[in-house]
Design a protein around this motif. Structure first.
Motif, PDB file in Angstrom:
ATOM      1  N   LEU A   1      -7.727  13.676 -27.273  1.00 17.71           N
ATOM      2  CA  LEU A   1      -7.916  13.591 -25.818  1.00 17.71           C
ATOM      3  C   LEU A   1      -6.545  13.671 -25.139  1.00 17.71           C
ATOM      4  N   PRO A   2      -6.395  14.524 -24.126  1.00 20.80           N
ATOM      5  CA  PRO A   2      -5.115  14.598 -23.420  1.00 20.80           C
ATOM      6  C   PRO A   2      -4.788  13.280 -22.724  1.00 20.80           C
ATOM      7  N   GLU A   3      -3.534  13.073 -22.425  1.00 26.57           N
ATOM      8  CA  GLU A   3      -3.063  11.902 -21.681  1.00 26.57           C
ATOM      9  C   GLU A   3      -3.899  11.748 -20.394  1.00 26.57           C
ATOM     10  N   GLY A   4      -4.348  10.549 -20.123  1.00 27.81           N
ATOM     11  CA  GLY A   4      -5.097  10.323 -18.880  1.00 27.81           C
ATOM     12  C   GLY A   4      -6.582  10.619 -18.985  1.00 27.81           C
ATOM     13  N   VAL A   5      -7.041  11.080 -20.160  1.00 25.82           N
ATOM     14  CA  VAL A   5      -8.472  11.335 -20.351  1.00 25.82           C
ATOM     15  C   VAL A   5      -9.021  10.244 -21.264  1.00 25.82           C
ATOM     16  N   THR A   6     -10.083   9.588 -20.818  1.00 31.83           N
ATOM     17  CA  THR A   6     -10.551   8.371 -21.491  1.00 31.83           C
ATOM     18  C   THR A   6     -11.907   8.576 -22.169  1.00 31.83           C
TER      19      THR A   6
ATOM     20  N   ILE B   1     -17.414  19.522 -29.825  1.00 29.60           N
ATOM     21  CA  ILE B   1     -16.668  19.476 -28.557  1.00 29.60           C
ATOM     22  C   ILE B   1     -15.177  19.446 -28.871  1.00 29.60           C
ATOM     23  N   ASP B   2     -14.407  20.179 -28.074  1.00 29.81           N
ATOM     24  CA  ASP B   2     -12.958  20.195 -28.239  1.00 29.81           C
ATOM     25  C   ASP B   2     -12.343  19.213 -27.244  1.00 29.81           C
ATOM     26  N   ALA B   3     -11.829  18.097 -27.762  1.00 34.44           N
ATOM     27  CA  ALA B   3     -11.299  17.042 -26.889  1.00 34.44           C
ATOM     28  C   ALA B   3     -10.127  17.541 -26.056  1.00 34.44           C
ATOM     29  N   SER B   4      -9.348  18.459 -26.607  1.00 32.31           N
ATOM     30  CA  SER B   4      -8.111  18.860 -25.929  1.00 32.31           C
ATOM     31  C   SER B   4      -8.380  19.605 -24.624  1.00 32.31           C
ATOM     32  N   GLU B   5      -9.621  20.100 -24.446  1.00 29.67           N
ATOM     33  CA  GLU B   5      -9.940  20.826 -23.209  1.00 29.67           C
ATOM     34  C   GLU B   5     -10.436  19.904 -22.095  1.00 29.67           C
TER      35      GLU B   5
END
Lengths: 465, 195
Positions: A174-179, A279-283
């Motif tokens: 998960l990108p920074e700021g995504v919970t 699901i791709d968390a990075s998106e």
């Protein structure tokens, strides 16, 4: 052939299996609250039955509980009667109860894990659909109706048909700021509110493994919003570290035996699921809802959708109706939607990490003029811990209201509610029409987005501040 | 539980999807501690609109509700089933139901019937064009009959038997008390208790 995590836990609880009949499943832990239990206890009395295993049952008061003036009796006489009825029933049937004002009181799905009563491999039920929360520990946990509450009280079992299994694999980071909340809102938008119907979801993959126990609880909590009665995550070192030392967790040699068993609770490599979603968390980015069901959500960076853009006529009609109810115009950037109220709390996001996230955004900032912000801890223990950490001072200094523990504005059974037409950003789990008060309009958000929204008065991510 | 064998009645078309249990019975009604009086709460927010389908004179006394997909999603409140029954519904037809709602319905003798979306649409149109026309829901034959339209529906043998006999689940389970006791002997000692 190998078995999934859900199948292993299910199979270990089958009391009786017979051709042409549902399985009889043993229930390890029964959680009880005041709303869905009175008619079940009445049923026991009418049939002259007792509670088979009161020591596998625990009750708390949460839905009706006011979040101010705890020392005064509940003002609403109907709410008061319901709470008093629970007290009488627990006394009569010998069930441990954490009443209002007790430091063990809190939302039923917050206190189970807090006490260490929720453990991997257990079956957990409650007359409450968000019982799926406990699946974060690798327990098979699901919500039941009042007839089933009575059934569990009387027999400690439930007739069940083995559900299908569904894997939701979240790869990447998960990108920074995504919970965790953004993640589960995105999953629901992807598979739909009926997508998990008839299934137990197992959440897997790198992004799930990287979540804290509290993040995992947020994800499993909203499995029901994707139509699944239960969501599960295989227990691992994160789970064991969370559990160790909690009041009802095994100790000494029993701990070692338990961990050995818990470690076996993972889906075998050759097991198959009835359905799989990847699901791709990075998106992912911060996610919010715009409509009146939890599947009607989008990244915060997008705009209110045009109902004409939905191919499916049922979805199109639902979007038209939702936009009318929500008083939103297609094409409006979600970031421009102004709110009146911000609610932080609930069994989805009322735990300590959620409050820390809120305080870190509010620190040195103020809630916007004209915006009311309520922060309601999920339990009295969460409240105490937050106060030990000084979070309440940050929250109060920003102009938000620091309250007592309960379900509060998640479903507005207590005095905390929206007025008709009022709009909220809420860390709870349901944006249904009138859920937070008749005529109220709800946008579901993460705790971080809730706090940033309180500061600007419009739907906002912390990165935008 | 009231036994369900076959039912014939008029139908109400509810052309909405995702009718969650908060709409069926808003939370304010859940504060009651009795099992009665929920009919007044049924769809209480929507019934404030005089044009809402349940308020129209031609649908008074109807006993079959025909709804869109994902009926009864959300909260586990069995009050939703009680409200529908106490208002007079015996059957809900929809393309898909929330799991907990469907389960609660079969415990109480309210029959949830799953039919394909296009069939539900046809039945809704028929109920709109001919509000006085009756539908028969035959659980024994697993069949819905509406004029010339005869459609089968699926329901497992056990639930069908239990509904047709009107049997109490707890009584059935207690016949296996010995199996439950034997299972309890096998449970690991380290499992938690609440005391």
């Amino acid at each position: 052939m190998g078995r999934t995590l859900a199948e292993k836990v299910y199979d270990a609880h089958v009391v009786r299996r017979a051709e042409g009949e549902p399985d009889l499943l043993y229930i390890d832990l029964h959680l009880v609250h005041e709303v869905t239990s009175p008619q079940a206890f009445d049923g026991l009395r009418m049939a002259g039955r007792t509670v088979r295993r009161p020591e596998l049952t625990i009750a708390t008061e949460d839905h009706n509980v006011p979040t101010t003036d705890l020392l005064r009796p509940i003002a609403d006489p109907v709410s008061r009667t319901q709470v008093e009825t629970l007290r009488k029933n627990c006394a009569e049937f010998g069930i441990r109860l954490h009443p209002m004002g007790d430091d063990g009181q809190g939302i039923v799905h917050v206190i189970g894990p807090q006490l260490g009563l929720t453990q991997p491999g257990m079956t957990v039920v409650c007359g409450d659909s968000h019982t799926s929360t406990h699946g974060a520990f690798g327990a098979l946990a699901f919500g039941i109706g009042t007839s089933e509450v009575e059934h569990v009280l009387a027999t400690q079992t439930l007739p069940q048909v083995k559900p299908k299994t569904m894997a939701v694999t979240v790869n990447g980071t998960l990108p920074e700021g995504v919970t965790a909340k953004d993640l589960i809102l995105a999953i629901i938008a992807r598979i739909g509110t009926g997508g998990g119907q008839g299934h137990i979801i197992e959440y897997r993959g790198e992004a799930i493994r990287s979540l804290s126990m509290e993040g995992r609880m947020t994800v499993c909590n909203m499995s029901i919003e994707a139509g699944a009665r239960a969501g599960m995550i295989a227990p691992d070192e994160t789970t064991f570290a969370y559990l160790k030392g909690r009041p009802h967790v095994p100790q000494g040699e029993d701990w070692d035996r338990a961990v050995e068993y818990w470690t076996s609770l993972r889906t075998d490599d050759d097991a198959t699921f009835d359905r799989e979603v990847v699901i791709d968390a990075s998106e992912l980015t911060p996610f919010v809802t715009w409509g009146t069901n939890p599947g009607q959500g989008l990244p915060l960076s997008e705009s209110v959708p045009d109902p004409a853009s939905f191919d499916d006529p049922v979805e199109r009609a639902a979007a038209e109706r939702a936009l009318q109810y929500m008083d939103l115009t297609p094409g409006t950037p979600l970031r421009e939607i102004a709110v009146d109220t911000v609610f932080v709390g609930s069994c989805t996001n009322g735990r300590i990490e959620d409050l820390r996230a809120v305080a870190s955004v509010l620190k040195g900032r103020k809630v916007a003029d004209g915006v009311r912000m309520l922060v309601v801890p999920g339990s009295m223990k969460v409240k105490q811990q937050a106060e030990e950490e000084g979070l309440h001072e940050v929250i109060s200094a920003a102009g938000a209201e620091w309250r007592e523990a309960g379900c509060s504005m998640c479903l507005a059974m207590n005095p905390d509610k929206l007025t008709p037409g009022e709009r909220s950003a809420s860390t709870s789990n349901r944006n249904f029409e009138g859920r937070q008060g008749p005529g109220g309009r709800t946008h579901l958000v993460s705790p971080a987005v809730a706090a940033a929204t309180a500061v600007t008065g419009r739907l906002t991510a912390p990165a935008d501040l | 539980m009231e036994a369900f064998t076959t039912h014939t009645g008029r139908a109400v078309p509810l052309r909405r999807s995702n009718v969650d249990t908060d709409q069926i019975i808003p939370a304010v009604w859940l504060k009651q501690v009795s099992r009665t009086g929920f009919d007044k709460g049924l769809f209480s927010a929507w019934r404030e609109d005089p044009d809402f389908v349940l308020n129209r004179p031609e649908y008074q006394g109807a006993s079959i509700l025909i709804a869109g997909p994902d009926f009864g999603t959300g909260s586990s409140r069995e009050h939703a089933v009680w409200a529908l029954q106490q208002y007079g519904f015996r059957v809900v037809i929809a393309p898909r139901f929330g799991d907990i709602f469907r389960n609660n319905s079969t415990k109480m003798g309210l029959l949830p019937v799953v039919l394909p979306g296009d069939v539900v649409e046809k039945l809704q149109t028929r109920a709109e064009q001919e509000p006085a026309a009756e539908i028969t829901v035959d659980l024994g034959a697993r069949e819905v009959r509406a004029g010339d339209l005869v459609v089968p529906f699926e329901i497992d043998d056990y639930t069908r038997w239990r509904l047709m006999e009107g049997l109490d689940d707890i009584g059935l389970t207690l016949r296996h008390a010995d199996d439950i006791a034997a299972y309890e002997q096998r449970r690991p000692g380290w499992l938690p208790t609440t005391v």
